[in-house]
Design a protein around this motif. Structure first.
Motif, PDB file in Angstrom:
ATOM      1  N   MET A 163       0.838  -1.194   0.000  1.00  0.00           N
ATOM      2  CA  MET A 163       0.000   0.000   0.000  1.00  0.00           C
ATOM      3  C   MET A 163       0.877   1.248   0.000  1.00  0.00           C
ATOM      4  O   MET A 163       0.971   1.957   0.988  1.00  0.00           O
ATOM      5  CB  MET A 163      -0.899  -0.011   1.249  1.00  0.00           C
ATOM      6  CG  MET A 163      -2.164  -0.804   1.031  1.00  0.00           C
ATOM      7  SD  MET A 163      -3.129   0.011  -0.223  1.00  0.00           S
ATOM      8  CE  MET A 163      -4.642  -0.882  -0.096  1.00  0.00           C
ATOM      9  N   LYS A 164       1.524   1.470  -1.082  1.00  0.00           N
ATOM     10  CA  LYS A 164       2.281   2.704  -1.214  1.00  0.00           C
ATOM     11  C   LYS A 164       1.395   3.729  -1.910  1.00  0.00           C
ATOM     12  O   LYS A 164       0.230   3.468  -2.191  1.00  0.00           O
ATOM     13  CB  LYS A 164       3.560   2.448  -2.032  1.00  0.00           C
ATOM     14  CG  LYS A 164       4.515   1.473  -1.369  1.00  0.00           C
ATOM     15  CD  LYS A 164       5.404   2.180  -0.357  1.00  0.00           C
ATOM     16  CE  LYS A 164       6.127   1.201   0.554  1.00  0.00           C
ATOM     17  NZ  LYS A 164       6.989   0.267  -0.103  1.00  0.00           N
ATOM     18  N   GLY A 165       1.981   4.861  -2.239  1.00  0.00           N
ATOM     19  CA  GLY A 165       1.204   5.930  -2.867  1.00  0.00           C
ATOM     20  C   GLY A 165       0.437   5.454  -4.072  1.00  0.00           C
ATOM     21  O   GLY A 165      -0.719   5.790  -4.282  1.00  0.00           O
ATOM     22  N   TRP A 170      -3.011   3.864  -3.680  1.00  0.00           N
ATOM     23  CA  TRP A 170      -4.195   4.702  -3.491  1.00  0.00           C
ATOM     24  C   TRP A 170      -4.766   5.184  -4.806  1.00  0.00           C
ATOM     25  O   TRP A 170      -5.975   5.223  -4.990  1.00  0.00           O
ATOM     26  CB  TRP A 170      -3.859   5.889  -2.593  1.00  0.00           C
ATOM     27  CG  TRP A 170      -3.826   5.454  -1.193  1.00  0.00           C
ATOM     28  CD1 TRP A 170      -2.737   5.328  -0.394  1.00  0.00           C
ATOM     29  CD2 TRP A 170      -4.929   4.998  -0.429  1.00  0.00           C
ATOM     30  NE1 TRP A 170      -3.095   4.839   0.817  1.00  0.00           N
ATOM     31  CE2 TRP A 170      -4.422   4.623   0.837  1.00  0.00           C
ATOM     32  CE3 TRP A 170      -6.292   4.864  -0.690  1.00  0.00           C
ATOM     33  CZ2 TRP A 170      -5.249   4.130   1.838  1.00  0.00           C
ATOM     34  CZ3 TRP A 170      -7.103   4.373   0.319  1.00  0.00           C
ATOM     35  CH2 TRP A 170      -6.573   4.011   1.555  1.00  0.00           C
ATOM     36  N   LEU A 205      -6.609   2.426  -6.189  1.00  0.00           N
ATOM     37  CA  LEU A 205      -7.887   2.242  -5.494  1.00  0.00           C
ATOM     38  C   LEU A 205      -8.914   3.240  -6.022  1.00  0.00           C
ATOM     39  O   LEU A 205     -10.062   2.900  -6.296  1.00  0.00           O
ATOM     40  CB  LEU A 205      -7.690   2.444  -3.997  1.00  0.00           C
ATOM     41  CG  LEU A 205      -8.798   1.878  -3.135  1.00  0.00           C
ATOM     42  CD1 LEU A 205      -8.625   0.387  -2.996  1.00  0.00           C
ATOM     43  CD2 LEU A 205      -8.792   2.541  -1.770  1.00  0.00           C
ATOM     44  N   MET A 213      -4.343  15.413  -6.728  1.00  0.00           N
ATOM     45  CA  MET A 213      -3.593  16.320  -5.848  1.00  0.00           C
ATOM     46  C   MET A 213      -3.162  15.600  -4.576  1.00  0.00           C
ATOM     47  O   MET A 213      -2.043  15.759  -4.104  1.00  0.00           O
ATOM     48  CB  MET A 213      -4.435  17.539  -5.526  1.00  0.00           C
ATOM     49  CG  MET A 213      -4.057  18.690  -6.413  1.00  0.00           C
ATOM     50  SD  MET A 213      -5.037  20.132  -6.224  1.00  0.00           S
ATOM     51  CE  MET A 213      -6.674  19.589  -6.385  1.00  0.00           C
ATOM     52  N   LEU A 214      -4.078  14.796  -4.045  1.00  0.00           N
ATOM     53  CA  LEU A 214      -3.749  14.039  -2.838  1.00  0.00           C
ATOM     54  C   LEU A 214      -2.609  13.079  -3.121  1.00  0.00           C
ATOM     55  O   LEU A 214      -1.660  12.959  -2.336  1.00  0.00           O
ATOM     56  CB  LEU A 214      -4.983  13.267  -2.381  1.00  0.00           C
ATOM     57  CG  LEU A 214      -4.786  12.418  -1.132  1.00  0.00           C
ATOM     58  CD1 LEU A 214      -4.659  13.308   0.074  1.00  0.00           C
ATOM     59  CD2 LEU A 214      -5.941  11.452  -0.948  1.00  0.00           C
ATOM     60  N   LEU A 234       0.610  14.859  -3.236  1.00  0.00           N
ATOM     61  CA  LEU A 234       1.046  15.238  -1.895  1.00  0.00           C
ATOM     62  C   LEU A 234       1.635  14.035  -1.163  1.00  0.00           C
ATOM     63  O   LEU A 234       2.712  14.110  -0.567  1.00  0.00           O
ATOM     64  CB  LEU A 234      -0.158  15.780  -1.120  1.00  0.00           C
ATOM     65  CG  LEU A 234       0.119  16.109   0.341  1.00  0.00           C
ATOM     66  CD1 LEU A 234       0.693  17.496   0.444  1.00  0.00           C
ATOM     67  CD2 LEU A 234      -1.143  15.990   1.160  1.00  0.00           C
ATOM     68  N   LEU A 235       0.922  12.935  -1.240  1.00  0.00           N
ATOM     69  CA  LEU A 235       1.363  11.765  -0.491  1.00  0.00           C
ATOM     70  C   LEU A 235       2.594  11.136  -1.138  1.00  0.00           C
ATOM     71  O   LEU A 235       3.410  10.512  -0.469  1.00  0.00           O
ATOM     72  CB  LEU A 235       0.218  10.745  -0.413  1.00  0.00           C
ATOM     73  CG  LEU A 235      -0.987  11.230   0.378  1.00  0.00           C
ATOM     74  CD1 LEU A 235      -2.086  10.188   0.401  1.00  0.00           C
ATOM     75  CD2 LEU A 235      -0.616  11.613   1.810  1.00  0.00           C
ATOM     76  N   ARG A 261       5.078  12.639  -2.283  1.00  0.00           N
ATOM     77  CA  ARG A 261       6.264  13.300  -1.721  1.00  0.00           C
ATOM     78  C   ARG A 261       6.618  12.706  -0.370  1.00  0.00           C
ATOM     79  O   ARG A 261       7.756  12.710   0.047  1.00  0.00           O
ATOM     80  CB  ARG A 261       5.995  14.798  -1.570  1.00  0.00           C
ATOM     81  CG  ARG A 261       6.260  15.539  -2.862  1.00  0.00           C
ATOM     82  CD  ARG A 261       6.099  17.027  -2.633  1.00  0.00           C
ATOM     83  NE  ARG A 261       5.026  17.545  -3.481  1.00  0.00           N
ATOM     84  CZ  ARG A 261       4.094  18.373  -3.073  1.00  0.00           C
ATOM     85  NH1 ARG A 261       4.070  18.804  -1.837  1.00  0.00           N
ATOM     86  NH2 ARG A 261       3.173  18.796  -3.912  1.00  0.00           N
ATOM     87  N   LEU A 262       5.601  12.207   0.338  1.00  0.00           N
ATOM     88  CA  LEU A 262       5.855  11.676   1.671  1.00  0.00           C
ATOM     89  C   LEU A 262       6.552  10.323   1.610  1.00  0.00           C
ATOM     90  O   LEU A 262       7.096   9.853   2.588  1.00  0.00           O
ATOM     91  CB  LEU A 262       4.539  11.497   2.422  1.00  0.00           C
ATOM     92  CG  LEU A 262       3.780  12.772   2.674  1.00  0.00           C
ATOM     93  CD1 LEU A 262       2.453  12.446   3.316  1.00  0.00           C
ATOM     94  CD2 LEU A 262       4.584  13.694   3.564  1.00  0.00           C
ATOM     95  N   PRO A 277       6.962   2.511  17.177  1.00  0.00           N
ATOM     96  CA  PRO A 277       5.996   1.540  16.676  1.00  0.00           C
ATOM     97  C   PRO A 277       5.732   0.432  17.681  1.00  0.00           C
ATOM     98  O   PRO A 277       6.600   0.066  18.473  1.00  0.00           O
ATOM     99  CB  PRO A 277       6.681   0.993  15.416  1.00  0.00           C
ATOM    100  CG  PRO A 277       8.110   1.364  15.549  1.00  0.00           C
ATOM    101  CD  PRO A 277       8.160   2.593  16.368  1.00  0.00           C
TER     102      PRO A 277
END
Lengths: 168, 188, 698
Positions: free
Chosen positions: A1-3, A6, A9, A124-125, A128-129, A131-132, A146
């Motif tokens: 489940m990387k960028g 999503w 999805l 856009m999301l 943004l993500l 970059r994270l 953790p």
């Protein structure tokens, strides 16, 4: 489940929605036999009458709606398909008899509009993500380590509860 | 949504693209404008006396069409009705009697607009009350929308000059009421 | 007499509110605390004054004062007293006063709190609340006056006016028109007040947000002060929506609970912004980010709430719920524009001061997931606004067609209907994604979380859910793909949530050597918001199961039966035993059928579907006969019947699997909100640290 996950999805969701919207039911009446009430209702379910707005035709109790259902039955006896009946009603009473706007002209906007906006938001999301994904090279934040085991978890829980007592 | 995401990235927050901002404002203003138009239409309520009557085309049950433009210079009585409408039956005979009075003169045209009805029952209704003036279905509810009717029955009398002269919400109760209204429109 | 008193009270309230606005502004801008105190007193006065006004209307309603046009419009002699009282919100003029009264109630509650540490907010909270209140009062007094009376002129015409026009006499109609029969249901007694309560209590967070923006005290104080208000607003909104659904199921007679009617969707809009706000407020408190976003959400929530009120009351939407066309539309429109421009302007002015104290560090951190949750809610909001708005758009676009006949075939100005098909297919995937997030977000950590740590936490509940789904597949024989996916999500969330409870209680009970149950109780008591939230999640899952059941597996049939004949739907058989038709003394004609219901051939009881015809309003109403069980509902409607001689009747039958999970889930949901929203005691130490922190930040 990387960028990328999503985005995928979102795309799947979009595709699902579009196919869902496209797949309208069709009930083929067996020609020759008088149509059952259920066959009439199946067609009426996706229609609205202008006399009692926002009540589906299959359950609308007014006399006008009853007459409309009778008309559907007449047309079914004549061997019309659901689509032909819908077209006839649209011609007679306007676009608003259909439960969803017909896919023509300006009405395409309703099917496309929200998805364009949502897709823009999703892109856009995703950016943004994205970059994270490569975390900013900086000092890692000190907070919660953790959860590695029950002890860690317990410590964290206690710490959290204590912090709450202090904070508010 | 661009501005809303940005708080998370301080530097990026300053760089909201002007095109995006302009577009967002355009969308908001567009939405408001459309609602304003609709609000105006809603506030108008029904038609008023003295307003120009809307243009319409009525396709008749007996075939053929009537264009409102072709009726200029005549007094036009437009009656909205439906076979499922009980109050409509109260005035049906009177309307037909009035028509029989004015038909020879040729100065008055009666039109029946059948609102949201089924053809079979509508024809039966016309048969039952022996209505002979031109009648037709309100295809796509366009005519009733143009006249902004609230329900049936409603009757609109348009003068020779194409302006609205008289509006009756609900059924006429007597023949003389119809005659008086039409005569007043004729006299003008 | 009573009408004059009520009207007088309304006018005095408006004057008081206007004075309060002025005094608060003067006091705040010139730094005169005594003026602010005076404004506060003015605000406190509005509630008793409006109570007088609301009581006056109620008294008139109960006393059959038909000379008052509102009373004549919503009551009749045959109505029982409790319905007369609820007629207060049965029509536009009365419900506006009721709205104002609730608004004053909330404003008073806020005013009575301890303001010592937040003096600078006080005048602005007063200004925002009183401006909103004054707006509604102006609507009441100027346009929708519930106290207007009928007057007969010498020529015999009847006019309505507040005060006696020259040369007229009071006209008292013999009877009223009576309340819309659809509204004569116990559910209607609570549904609108709950929605209104939800709506008015949303004004409070907005007022605090505006106060924070005006004063520049932009730390998270406003958020902390209002989070319980928001939560209560949310409780009322949710309760209102659920009750509305239940009412529709019981009364509207179409076998469902939610028809995506434009007015229903409008009422859902504030909920769709308040819910993400509740979530993202937590992030700002914990991590100091999303400050702009929270402000935007609060402003959006307020505007959407006014917008929803506007849509239902202006006649722009026509719908079964909407009040009739009225003159107040343009005022609402102006109010929306002014408040939007002012609040966005303020936000833009303070934009640089609302700097984030941290940043998103990881894609899978809880704050990232909350952000995605927020955006999904906003996406649903966009779909809903678009759906409500679209018919207005196509109709208004007809203007373009009129001006440019060349494009008239595109801009036809035709009305369209946007029905459930659109909303369900467009929002379905979004709801599913929300459910999925509900499952993984509690497992992710604040700050940073990696795929590996999250994966380690997720696989166990995912496995449990998959096994449970296998059981459903094999035992219940469910083969519908969409249903299987949705059910898996439901079970996943349930597994995660229960696991969270178990894990925390286990850890605490081991550490402190106490009983599991005690540990659980203490946990929930000490972190109410989190564990209340989890209970809400469980409620949502149960509701989702109910929705999956009725939406995907509902079956129906219709049959015309002679006396003694039966019809079968699934495992149920309904036998038509008799039909009676009679008049009641409250002016109804009732046709009531007796049905004996068999399940798998065994009689399980009698049902009485009926059709009430209201003579006054010439309106029929179909009331279903329902047999409920945990597994399904059998729902039967009387559609039509022949004269008594032949005794054939037409029935429509629905089988609604699992629908009761919806209502049961709603109860759990409400329990969770109460756990989360119940007031907690603030220890002194907390207050001190807070004050110190605020001082440092200032």
């Amino acid at each position: 489940m990387k960028g990328r996950g999503w985005v995928l999805l979102a795309v799947i969701g979009l595709a699902l929605a579009l196919t869902g919207a496209a797949g309208a039911q069709t009930t083929e009446p067996p020609s020759g036999q008088p149509p059952t009430e259920d066959e009439v209702n199946a067609i009426a379910k996706n229609m609205y009458c202008p006399v009692c707005e926002n009540v589906p035709l299959d359950v609308c109790p007014t006399l006008a709606c009853q007459q409309w259902r009778d008309q559907i039955r007449e047309k079914l006896i004549e061997g019309w398909t659901e689509e032909q009946i819908h077209d006839y009603f649209v011609l007679q009473y306007g676009d608003r008899v259909l439960a969803a706007p017909p896919r023509s002209g300006l009405n395409w906007l309703i099917y496309i509009g929200p998805w364009v906006l949502i897709a823009a938001g999703a892109i856009m999301l995703a950016r943004l993500l994205w970059r994270l994904r490569a975390p900013a090279a900086g000092p890692e934040p000190p907070p919660q380590p953790p959860a590695n085991g029950p002890d860690d978890y317990r410590a964290r829980l206690e710490a959290e509860l204590k912090r709450r007592d202090l904070k508010d | 949504m661009s501005e809303q995401l940005e708080p998370t990235k301080d530097k990026a927050a300053r760089k909201a693209s002007p095109v995006g901002v302009a577009l967002a404002w355009l969308v908001v203003l567009g939405l408001l404008a459309v609602v304003a138009i609709q609000l105006r239409a809603t506030m108008q309520g029904g038609m008023g006396i003295g307003q120009p009557a809307p243009a319409f085309t009525l396709s008749l049950f007996d075939g053929g069409e009537i264009q409102s433009a072709d009726l200029a210079g005549k007094v036009v009585v437009v009656n909205f009705w439906a076979s499922w409408c009980a109050p409509c039956e109260e005035e049906a005979e009177e309307l037909q009697m009035a028509w029989e009075i004015y038909e020879p003169g040729g100065e008055v045209v009666f039109l029946g607009v059948d609102y949201a009805d089924t053809e079979t029952l509508a024809r039966a209704y016309l048969e039952r009350f022996q209505i002979t003036y031109p009648n037709g279905p309100d295809l796509g509810t366009r005519i009733s929308q143009a006249f902004r009717i609230r329900g049936v029955p409603e009757t609109y009398i348009i003068g020779r000059d194409g302006l609205m002269k008289y509006i009756k919400i609900g059924p006429f109760t007597t023949l003389s009421e119809i005659l008086a209204a039409v005569d007043r429109a004729l006299a003008e | 007499m009573i009408a004059n008193v009520g009207y007088g009270a309304l006018v005095i309230t408006l004057l008081t509110a206007l004075y309060g606005i002025g005094a608060a502004l003067y006091g705040a801008l010139r730094g005169r605390p005594r003026w602010v105190d005076s404004a506060r007193n003015a605000m406190l006065l509005t509630f008793p004054l409006l109570t007088i006004s609301a009581l006056s209307i109620t008294a008139l309603l109960v006393a059959n004062a038909f000379e008052v046009s509102y009373v004549q419009a919503v009551t009749s002699r045959s109505m029982p007293t409790y319905l007369r009282i609820t007629a207060l919100w049965g029509g536009q003029p009365g419900s506006l006063v009721f709205w104002s009264w609730l608004m004053a109630l909330f404003a008073t509650a806020v005013t009575l709190r301890d303001w010592r540490r937040d003096r600078e907010f006080l005048p602005w909270v007063i200004v925002v609340s009183l401006v909103t209140l004054a707006f509604f009062l102006i609507l009441s007094i100027g346009f929708e006056n519930p106290f207007q009376r009928y007057w007969a002129t010498p020529s015999g015409a009847v006019i309505t006016a507040m005060f006696q026009p020259q040369g007229t006499t009071l006209f008292v109609p013999p009877d009223g028109r009576g309340l819309n029969p659809l509204l004569r249901h116990p559910g209607m007694i609570i549904h609108p007040p709950m929605l209104y309560l939800g709506f008015v209590s949303l004004v409070i967070p907005y007022a605090f947000a505006m106060a924070a923006l005006v004063t520049g005290r932009t730390d998270d104080r406003w958020l902390r002060l209002t989070r319980r208000w928001t939560l209560w607003a949310w409780v009322f909104l949710s309760l209102g929506l659920i009750l509305g659904g239940r009412w529709a199921y019981d009364v509207l007679g179409w076998g469902g609970y939610w028809g995506w009617d434009p007015v229903e969707v409008a009422a859902l809009l504030p909920w769709l912004t308040a819910t993400p706000f509740l979530h993202s407020a937590m992030i700002q408190e914990k991590r100091g980010i999303f400050k702009h976003w929270n402000m935007l959400l609060v402003i959006l929530t307020f505007e959407v709430m006014i917008w929803a009120t506007f849509l239902t009351r202006s006649g722009v939407l026509s719908s079964v719920h909407a009040f009739a066309q009225s003159a107040i539309g343009p005022l609402f429109f102006a109010f929306i524009i002014i408040t939007t421009v002012l609040s966005l302007g303020l936000l833009i002015k303070r934009w640089p001061e609302l700097k984030s104290e941290g940043e998103l560090r990881s894609l899978l951190s809880r704050e990232s997931l909350f952000l995605i949750n927020n955006l999904l809610f906003i996406a649903i909001l966009i779909v809903c606004i678009w759906g409500v708005f679209f018919p207005i758009f196509t109709e208004a676009a007809g203007v373009i067609g009129q001006i440019f006949p060349g494009v008239a075939h595109i801009f036809t100005g035709q009305k369209v209907t946007v029905g459930p098909i659109f909303y369900e297919s467009a929002t379905g995937p979004l709801w599913a994604a929300l459910l999925f997030l509900m499952g993984i977000a509690p497992l992710s950590a604040w700050g940073s979380s990696t795929a590996r740590t999250l994966g380690r936490a997720v696989w166990k509940p995912a496995l449990v859910a998959t096994l449970a789904l296998g059981a459903v597949f094999v035992v219940a024989g469910v083969r519908n793909g969409v249903a299987l996916l949705a059910l898996w999500l439901c079970m996943f969330v349930t597994a995660v949530t229960l696991y969270e409870f178990y894990r925390a209680a286990m850890a605490r009970s081991r550490a402190h050597g106490m009983n599991m149950l005690v540990a659980l109780w203490q946990l929930a008591g000490r972190n109410r918001r989190r564990y209340g939230g989890y209970i809400i999640h469980l409620g949502v899952v149960l509701m989702a199961v109910g929705i999956i059941g009725i939406e995907l597996f509902q079956t129906e049939t219709q049959a015309s039966l002679a006396l003694g004949e039966s019809v079968t739907l699934g495992r149920y058989t309904a036998r038509y035993d008799s039909l009676a038709e009679f008049d009641t003394n409250d002016n109804r004609n009732v046709a009531r059928a007796v049905i004996t219901l068999f399940k798998d051939g065994v009689p399980v009881g009698e049902l009485y579907p009926r059709r009430d015809y209201f003579y006054e309003s010439e309106q029929p109403m179909t009331i279903p006969g329902v047999r409920s069980s945990i597994e399904d509902d059998f729902y039967i409607l009387l559609i039509n019947w022949q004269p008594i001689s032949t005794q054939t009747a037409t029935f429509k039958l629905y089988h609604n699997p699992l629908v009761n999970w919806l209502w049961f889930g709603a109860a759990i949901f409400l329990l969770g909100t109460f756990v989360a929203a119940w007031p907690e005691k603030e220890p002194d130490a907390v207050i001190e640290t807070r004050a110190r922190r605020a001082a440092v930040q200032a």
